[in-house]
Design a protein around this motif. Structure first.
Motif, short mmCIF file in Angstrom:
data_model
loop_
_atom_site.label_atom_id
_atom_site.label_comp_id
_atom_site.label_asym_id
_atom_site.label_seq_id
_atom_site.Cartn_x
_atom_site.Cartn_y
_atom_site.Cartn_z
N LEU A 1 0.50 -15.12 -3.17
CA LEU A 1 0.83 -14.24 -2.06
C LEU A 1 1.59 -13.00 -2.55
O LEU A 1 1.36 -11.89 -2.07
CB LEU A 1 1.70 -14.96 -1.02
N ASN A 2 2.48 -13.21 -3.50
CA ASN A 2 3.38 -12.14 -3.93
C ASN A 2 2.68 -11.06 -4.75
O ASN A 2 3.25 -9.99 -4.94
CB ASN A 2 4.54 -12.74 -4.72
N VAL A 3 1.48 -11.33 -5.27
CA VAL A 3 0.75 -10.31 -6.02
C VAL A 3 -0.45 -9.77 -5.26
O VAL A 3 -1.12 -8.86 -5.73
CB VAL A 3 0.27 -10.86 -7.39
N ARG B 1 6.95 -5.45 1.35
CA ARG B 1 6.89 -4.76 0.06
C ARG B 1 8.13 -5.07 -0.78
O ARG B 1 8.03 -5.41 -1.96
CB ARG B 1 6.76 -3.25 0.27
N HIS B 2 9.28 -4.97 -0.16
CA HIS B 2 10.53 -5.22 -0.90
C HIS B 2 10.59 -6.66 -1.39
O HIS B 2 10.90 -6.92 -2.56
CB HIS B 2 11.73 -4.92 0.00
N ALA B 3 10.29 -7.60 -0.50
CA ALA B 3 10.43 -9.02 -0.85
C ALA B 3 9.41 -9.45 -1.90
O ALA B 3 9.77 -10.11 -2.89
CB ALA B 3 10.29 -9.88 0.41
N THR B 4 8.15 -9.12 -1.71
CA THR B 4 7.12 -9.58 -2.65
C THR B 4 7.30 -8.96 -4.03
O THR B 4 7.12 -9.65 -5.05
CB THR B 4 5.71 -9.28 -2.13
N HIS B 5 7.66 -7.69 -4.10
CA HIS B 5 7.84 -7.06 -5.40
C HIS B 5 9.04 -7.66 -6.13
O HIS B 5 9.00 -7.86 -7.34
CB HIS B 5 8.03 -5.55 -5.23
N THR B 6 10.11 -7.95 -5.38
CA THR B 6 11.29 -8.55 -5.99
C THR B 6 10.98 -9.92 -6.57
O THR B 6 11.33 -10.24 -7.71
CB THR B 6 12.43 -8.67 -4.96
N PRO C 1 9.34 -18.49 4.62
CA PRO C 1 8.65 -18.38 5.91
C PRO C 1 9.09 -17.20 6.76
O PRO C 1 8.32 -16.71 7.60
CB PRO C 1 8.99 -19.71 6.60
N ALA C 2 10.34 -16.73 6.58
CA ALA C 2 10.85 -15.62 7.38
C ALA C 2 10.86 -14.32 6.59
O ALA C 2 11.68 -13.43 6.86
CB ALA C 2 12.25 -15.94 7.89
N ILE C 3 9.95 -14.18 5.65
CA ILE C 3 9.92 -13.00 4.79
C ILE C 3 9.69 -11.72 5.59
O ILE C 3 10.05 -10.62 5.17
CB ILE C 3 8.82 -13.15 3.71
#
Length: 477
Positions: free
Chosen positions: A325-327, A29-34, A157-159
């Motif tokens: 992927l991020n959305v 959640r943190h990574a994709t939203h950022t 890759p290490a998200i």
């Protein structure tokens, strides 16, 4: 990297386990939203973004229509520039070619630029079977490799790992792969990056062979292009004596002018940068500059089959930016490992089943790993209409049969007949409304639906009866 992707459980089962991991969900959640918030700002800076998006789509489609011609031109250009071109029909052939090229040098170590094509074919494992150690040099790929893990994101890759987990991996595993982590290593990002830099530096200076992929290949000149942000790619592409690039045939673009479009769209869609820090381009070999030998392995591995599908081929437009992927609400909750492929998220849900077929349990489930919300299409810089391809692939999977799909097909036939006979349809609606108190909350065969949502209640009166009685709602009583 442990295990294999094909042979994993179907997406629903894998996702069910993933969503229970609260740490994973928090990291995602943190990574994709950022990332997506930064991307939106970077894209908004360009007034002609939609025109660039359309241009990228048209360039890719035109290239795919004439891919046979452009690949021949590419081979001629690479050869004229001093490189050697190899053609690989599948993963086995590609691995055999690359392994043979490395063994011919007499080396037992190679350094690698981040490459999804080599992950797709399992190259690291094939090299290891022949006694050749492949070292990943991208920071995130290094984390995945040291952790005996799998990548879970196209760009990062290490998200799925947080800073504390990465620190522990470095402390425990770096020494067995080379230079150990510094004493007292913290989880501060700068300290982690420095530990990786020191660990990799000795490999860069020692390696005689490097393996890469490419973001693009320019047919008119035979030039390969790699976008990256860390500088590790530049080290791999310039220091070793032999460079081997494994690239999917769909990465071809006809001219430098075509490349100009993607130089604008890829950085903004992937890392939310106006221009990525390192854009490395090389054309064959040159005396006294860069590798002495260059080999290009052109990989098919299912791409020709995808190309033959009028609807599915648009997946080959993909430039691996990872914006979809991020959305994606499904990816955000399930993570990348649930997709059972090096290509996770929405693009993986349409690409993997075309490259690998839909006979395995995991691949047959991927077209259903979506809510069809369309957010992926809205952000795609080459306008891949992913929902359309998902529905197209679902039709293909359903056509294969199987217990669930046979029931679905039978239900669709009954529904089709009823809709073609209005009187029967009306009678069925009245009967269903009058007996609604007797309907079970979880009817047999619908547990996949009712297990996570309520079954809608039928109204007391069918809509068509209400419409007739009220004159279209004008005479409500």
């Amino acid at each position: 990297m442990s295990g294999t992707f094909v042979g994993m459980p179907a997406f629903p089962k894998a996702a069910r386990e993933a969503v229970r991991d609260t740490t994973l969900r928090g990291n995602l959640r943190h990574a994709t939203h950022t990332i997506r918030d930064k991307r939106a700002k970077a894209v908004a800076e360009l007034a002609d973004w939609q025109r660039l998006r359309e241009a990228g789509s048209r360039i890719k489609d035109m290239t795919l229509r004439h891919l046979d011609d452009y690949l021949v031109q590419l081979e001629e250009s690479v050869t004229a520039a001093g490189g050697t071109v190899h053609w690989a029909a599948d993963a086995e052939e590609a691995n055999r070619i690359v392994t043979g090229l490395v063994k011919a040098t007499g080396e037992t170590e190679v350094v690698k630029v981040k490459s999804m094509a080599t992950q797709e074919i399992g190259l690291n494992e094939a090299l290891a079977a022949e006694g050749i150690h492949a070292y990943e040099t991208d920071l995130a790929e290094l984390i995945v490799q040291l952790g005996d893990d799998r990548p879970s994101h196209i760009l990062v890759p290490a998200i799925h790992r947080n800073r504390g987990e990465i620190r522990d991996i470095f402390r425990e595993k770096m020494a067995s792969w080379g230079r150990p982590a510094p004493e007292g290593l913290t989880d501060i990002p700068a300290d982690l990056a420095e530990a990786a830099r020191l660990h990799l530096r000795e490999k860069f200076l020692r390696a005689k062979v490097a393996i890469s992929g490419a973001n693009f290949m320019v047919a008119e000149t035979g030039t390969l292009v790699v976008f990256e942000s860390e500088g590790n790619g530049r080290m791999c592409l310039t220091l070793p004596e032999t460079l081997i690039s494994v690239v999917g045939i769909e990465k071809t673009v006809p001219t430098w002018q075509d490349l100009e479009v993607f130089l604008q769209t890829l950085p903004r869609s992937s890392t939310a940068e106006r221009m990525n820090p390192y854009t490395s381009m090389w054309t064959g070999t040159a005396d006294g500059d860069g590798p002495r030998a260059f080999h290009l392995v052109l990989l098919d591995n299912g791409r020709t089959d995808a190309l033959a599908d009028d609807i599915g081929r648009q997946a080959l437009r993909c430039i691996r930016c990872s914006a979809c992927l991020n959305v994606c609400p499904v990816y955000e909750r399930a993570g990348g490992h649930a997709y059972g492929s090096v290509y996770p998220g929405p693009i993986g849900a349409i690409l993997s089943p075309q490259l690998r077929g839909t006979t395995s349990e995991i691949d047959a489930s991927l077209p259903y790993a979506s809510s069809l919300c369309g957010a992926c299409y809205e952000v795609c810089p080459v306008a891949i209409y992913i929902p359309e391809v998902l529905v197209h692939l679902r039709e293909r999977v359903a056509g294969q049969g199987g217990p669930g799909h046979r029931l679905e097909k039978a239900a669709m036939k009954v529904a089709t007949w009823a809709m073609e006979h209005p009187a029967a349809m009306a009678a069925g609606e009245r009967l269903a409304s009058r007996t609604r108190a007797l309907h079970p909350k979880r009817p047999p065969g619908a547990t996949a639906w009712t297990g996570s949502r309520d079954l809608p209640e039928l109204p007391e009166e069918p809509f068509r009866d209400w419409w007739r009685r009220t004159g279209g709602g004008k005479n409500r009583t």
